[in-house]
Motif scaffolding. Structure first.
Motif, PDB file in Angstrom:
ATOM      1  N   ILE A  90       1.691   8.298  15.832  1.00 16.02           N
ATOM      2  CA  ILE A  90       1.056   9.270  16.496  1.00 16.02           C
ATOM      3  C   ILE A  90       1.805  10.624  16.303  1.00 16.02           C
ATOM      4  O   ILE A  90       1.251  11.876  16.197  1.00 16.02           O
ATOM      5  N   GLN A  91       3.068  10.243  16.305  1.00 22.33           N
ATOM      6  CA  GLN A  91       3.969  11.651  16.399  1.00 22.33           C
ATOM      7  C   GLN A  91       3.591  12.311  15.114  1.00 22.33           C
ATOM      8  O   GLN A  91       3.776  13.713  14.939  1.00 22.33           O
ATOM      9  N   ASN A  92       3.693  11.697  13.930  1.00 26.15           N
ATOM     10  CA  ASN A  92       3.507  12.481  12.595  1.00 26.15           C
ATOM     11  C   ASN A  92       2.042  13.102  12.512  1.00 26.15           C
ATOM     12  O   ASN A  92       2.137  14.391  12.141  1.00 26.15           O
ATOM     13  N   TYR A  93       1.219  12.507  13.197  1.00 24.33           N
ATOM     14  CA  TYR A  93      -0.368  13.064  13.457  1.00 24.33           C
ATOM     15  C   TYR A  93      -0.087  14.498  14.038  1.00 24.33           C
ATOM     16  O   TYR A  93      -0.488  15.544  13.671  1.00 24.33           O
ATOM     17  N   ARG A  94       0.805  14.654  15.194  1.00 26.27           N
ATOM     18  CA  ARG A  94       0.860  15.576  15.934  1.00 26.27           C
ATOM     19  C   ARG A  94       1.850  16.800  15.227  1.00 26.27           C
ATOM     20  O   ARG A  94       1.362  18.012  15.439  1.00 26.27           O
ATOM     21  N   GLN A 102      -7.038  22.821   8.307  1.00 24.01           N
ATOM     22  CA  GLN A 102      -8.321  22.812   8.848  1.00 24.01           C
ATOM     23  C   GLN A 102      -8.924  21.333   8.587  1.00 24.01           C
ATOM     24  O   GLN A 102      -8.458  20.684   7.696  1.00 24.01           O
ATOM     25  N   ASN A 103      -9.930  20.897   9.219  1.00 28.24           N
ATOM     26  CA  ASN A 103     -10.631  19.482   9.382  1.00 28.24           C
ATOM     27  C   ASN A 103      -9.646  18.597   9.847  1.00 28.24           C
ATOM     28  O   ASN A 103     -10.003  17.119   9.639  1.00 28.24           O
ATOM     29  N   PHE A 104      -8.201  18.754  10.051  1.00 25.99           N
ATOM     30  CA  PHE A 104      -7.436  17.840  10.545  1.00 25.99           C
ATOM     31  C   PHE A 104      -7.442  17.479  11.965  1.00 25.99           C
ATOM     32  O   PHE A 104      -7.710  18.358  12.759  1.00 25.99           O
ATOM     33  N   PRO A 105      -7.482  16.093  12.456  1.00 22.27           N
ATOM     34  CA  PRO A 105      -7.537  15.913  13.626  1.00 22.27           C
ATOM     35  C   PRO A 105      -6.648  16.501  14.901  1.00 22.27           C
ATOM     36  O   PRO A 105      -5.498  16.740  14.439  1.00 22.27           O
ATOM     37  N   GLU A 106      -6.927  16.973  15.648  1.00 23.71           N
ATOM     38  CA  GLU A 106      -6.210  17.974  16.477  1.00 23.71           C
ATOM     39  C   GLU A 106      -5.824  17.002  17.642  1.00 23.71           C
ATOM     40  O   GLU A 106      -4.637  17.888  18.442  1.00 23.71           O
ATOM     41  N   ASN A 107      -6.048  16.007  18.105  1.00 17.55           N
ATOM     42  CA  ASN A 107      -5.738  15.262  19.532  1.00 17.55           C
ATOM     43  C   ASN A 107      -5.484  13.721  18.892  1.00 17.55           C
ATOM     44  O   ASN A 107      -5.971  13.193  17.707  1.00 17.55           O
ATOM     45  N   ASP A 108      -4.633  13.231  19.494  1.00 14.95           N
ATOM     46  CA  ASP A 108      -4.290  11.759  19.338  1.00 14.95           C
ATOM     47  C   ASP A 108      -5.773  10.732  19.112  1.00 14.95           C
ATOM     48  O   ASP A 108      -5.682  10.066  18.203  1.00 14.95           O
ATOM     49  N   VAL A 123       1.453   3.602  15.036  1.00  9.46           N
ATOM     50  CA  VAL A 123       2.163   3.222  16.190  1.00  9.46           C
ATOM     51  C   VAL A 123       2.820   4.482  17.361  1.00  9.46           C
ATOM     52  O   VAL A 123       2.520   5.717  16.636  1.00  9.46           O
ATOM     53  N   ASP A 124       3.059   4.164  18.174  1.00 11.50           N
ATOM     54  CA  ASP A 124       3.846   5.259  19.206  1.00 11.50           C
ATOM     55  C   ASP A 124       5.372   5.247  19.065  1.00 11.50           C
ATOM     56  O   ASP A 124       5.995   4.172  19.395  1.00 11.50           O
ATOM     57  N   ALA A 125       6.023   5.868  18.015  1.00 14.06           N
ATOM     58  CA  ALA A 125       7.125   5.648  17.560  1.00 14.06           C
ATOM     59  C   ALA A 125       8.005   7.139  17.730  1.00 14.06           C
ATOM     60  O   ALA A 125       7.987   7.945  16.999  1.00 14.06           O
ATOM     61  N   ASP A 126       8.847   7.567  19.156  1.00  9.79           N
ATOM     62  CA  ASP A 126       9.353   8.865  19.066  1.00  9.79           C
ATOM     63  C   ASP A 126      10.896   8.843  18.514  1.00  9.79           C
ATOM     64  O   ASP A 126      11.539   9.567  19.213  1.00  9.79           O
ATOM     65  N   PHE A 127      10.966   7.954  17.709  1.00 12.74           N
ATOM     66  CA  PHE A 127      12.574   8.232  16.878  1.00 12.74           C
ATOM     67  C   PHE A 127      12.408   7.999  15.448  1.00 12.74           C
ATOM     68  O   PHE A 127      11.240   7.599  14.743  1.00 12.74           O
TER      69      PHE A 127
END
Length: 606
Positions: A90-94, A102-108, A123-127
């Motif tokens: 999810i960090q990569n998405y952010r 444009q057209n890319f999701p702006e939130n989780d 996954v949620d992986a902040d490392f």
């Protein structure tokens, strides 16, 4: 009923603040936010559907869901194994959301409801994730995963996310930054579901994080010109390169194969180029061989080729020991009975098609013309670049300063090899894929098709050998008027129909006698040329027949209309006498009545 996403339930707030290091045991962990299986293939753009839990096994990955890596017929088992599961964070998405696509999701939540990278797990992986990392699912599951490589995205990612193809697209952005997710092999089968935790058990290569690897290979460090083309290069030490190639858990496709190729290219660039010495009046030599290429092993490349020092060319197969598309095309593998005359004729026709396309050649002169074309700013601009990594799927690159004509026979000096030219190459979409250009009129496929610059096919008249630096003599030229450029322009240049040029279809705008002559030409290839001319001829005949019928109908209609007009004209002409005739009759009757009255009065007087 499909369960609500993990992110949307009781972990909704916890997920965004989830720490990769558990405070109780200090272990590095990832938390599974959402799990996906194969969705309905409506548009073919990496469809996914949410599932609550799944069983993962070696080689296949998620049981009950066949993903692309399992349908790749060219891949061997080891290449499938290291791409069994694709994970994304999810960090990569952010991070990508901040890039402004444009057209890319702006939130989780939007990202998990509509995954964009073909992943099976978010996954949620902040490392940082490193090559060779081993993760184990906590609890009762026995699942173990090993990280093998970042995902090197294809242009399907641009299509999925509706971004432009090339340096401004999302595929290019995520390639050199390793933001497209990562592949894992399944070391030990087991289950995983939303809410599961993955614990880091091993980290053998802490230096090679995914972003660091992507930057080293696709960041243009070894050659800045490779960066906009998403091509691999190497600018670090030879020791590091050899170390990465030796890693047993580095993924083959897109990574280890690329590094092996880069290593080979670095060595080949040190070799001299055997350019053609030049034409001489007392010498029939017209060309020299700059490079020979067999089928490459890089599955991440379109039309992969590898340099070979020498090769034997045989009829039908072309270069011996290397199978190309024209040989293993599925439609040519149908079995048919020899007792059936029609089936035998069809088999003979298929064999003829293979024979006529046995060898694909390209010239350095064609490459140079494309290099000058401003619409392809990221096309290689040096001879050496295309000689070590050819871009048209050719088996031979020549230095030949003369035009190539239909039916030309080239004989290798000092060899028994004879090649006869059968047609220009009509490129397919693979050419745009290989050169990372847009489909349609702005792509390199469209440009080279109508200009005759995509190379040319030859049949092998006599078997023989070639080596790099071999030379060719031109021993026959039966049709000097039909150069590859002239033939391409006549059929695919839109001369007969400008709209056909846009579609990449054939048309004809020259004298019909030339069309019939080309169809009857004994050397012109059937595939994409003679069959296209026959189709054009049929369309022209149908149009002529239709036009004749319309003209005949129009003539008949005009005749009827003319007859009706004459009839009406006659009626109008005759109608002018009707009032006079009517007045004459009335006058006559009136006179008769007057005379009768006068006669009656005279009789009364008598």
């Amino acid at each position: 009923m499909v369960p609500k996403p993990f992110f949307e339930t009781e972990f909704r707030h916890a997920a965004s603040s989830f720490s990769s290091v558990d405070n109780d045991d200090g272990k590095v962990k990832q938390r599974v936010l959402s799990l996906y299986g194969m969705g309905k293939k409506i548009d073919g753009k990496m469809p996914r559907k949410r599932i609550g839990e799944g069983l993962f096994i070696p080689l296949q990955g998620l049981v009950g869901h066949d993903f692309y890596h399992m349908t790749d017929e060219d891949a061997i088992e080891s290449e499938l194994t290291d791409r069994a599961v694709l994970l994304q964070s999810i960090q990569n998405y952010r991070t990508i959301a901040l890039a402004g696509f444009q057209n890319f999701p702006e939130n989780d939540l939007d990202a998990m409801q509509d995954p964009r990278f073909g992943e099976q797990v978010i996954v949620d992986a902040d490392f940082d994730i490193c090559i060779g990392d081993v993760y184990e699912v906590t609890g009762s599951s026995t699942l173990q995963l090993r990280v093998t490589s970042p995902r090197k995205p294809s242009r399907c990612l641009d299509s999925k996310n509706k971004t432009s193809i090339g340096p401004n697209g999302i595929a290019h952005y995520t390639t050199s930054t390793a933001l497209c997710g990562w592949f894992c092999e399944v070391l030990c089968e087991g289950t995983m579901g939303e809410g599961s935790e993955l614990v880091l058990m091993e980290r053998p290569e802490p230096h090679w994080t995914l972003p660091e690897l992507a930057k080293a290979v696709y960041g243009g460090e070894g050659d800045p010109a490779t960066f906009p083309r998403r091509q691999a290069s190497w600018g670090r030490s030879q020791k590091e390169l050899e170390h990465l190639i030796s890693l047993p858990y580095l993924g083959e496709v897109g990574w280890k194969q690329k590094l092996v190729k880069v290593q080979r290219i670095l060595e080949e660039k040190k070799l001299p180029i055997p350019y053609f010495a030049g034409l001489a009046e007392d010498n029939k030599v017209v060309a020299s061989v700059l490079g020979l290429y067999g089928r490459g092993e890089d599955l991440d490349d379109y039309m992969p080729r590898s340099h070979v020092p020498e090769a034997t060319f045989v009829p039908v197969l072309g270069i011996e020991g290397h199978e190309f598309w024209h040989v293993y095309n599925n439609e040519d593998d149908d079995e048919s009975s020899e007792d059936d005359d029609d089936a035998k004729d069809e088999a003979d026709f298929r064999a003829l098609k293979k024979k006529q396309r046995a060898v694909l050649l390209q010239s350095i002169q064609n490459y140079r013309l494309i290099m000058k074309e401003s619409k392809f700013p990221y096309f290689p601009d040096k001879d050496m670049e295309v000689l070590v990594d050819p871009l048209f799927g050719e088996q031979i690159i020549l230095d030949i300063p003369i035009d190539i004509c239909l039916g030309d026979v080239f004989t290798a000096t000092g060899s028994t090899l004879k090649l006869r030219v059968t047609s220009p190459r009509k490129p397919c979409l693979e050419l745009d894929n290989r050169n990372d250009t847009p489909y349609g009129s702005k792509g390199i496929r469209h440009f080279t098709c109508s200009a005759g610059l995509a190379g040319w096919f030859c049949e092998v008249v006599t078997e023989g050998k070639l080596v790099k630096g071999s030379t060719f003599e031109l021993t026959e030229r039966p049709y000097p008027q039909w150069t590859m450029q002239e033939l391409s322009m006549a059929i695919y240049g839109g001369e007969g129909d400008p709209k056909a040029l846009i579609r990449g279809a054939g048309s004809w705008g020259r004298p019909i006698e030339q069309l019939h002559e080309l169809i009857a030409n004994p050397y012109l290839a059937e595939v994409e040329w003679k069959d296209e001319l026959n189709a054009v001829l049929k369309r022209m005949e149908r149009k002529k027949k239709k036009d004749t019928k319309v003209a005949s109908t129009s003539s008949t209609t005009n005749s009827v209309v003319s007859h009706r007009r004459r009839h009406l004209s006659l009626l109008k002409s005759n109608s002018r006498w009707i009032p006079l005739l009517f007045a004459f009759i009335i006058a006559t009757i009136s006179c008769s009545m007057v005379m009768a009255a006068e006669n009656a009065e005279k009789e009364e007087e008598l």
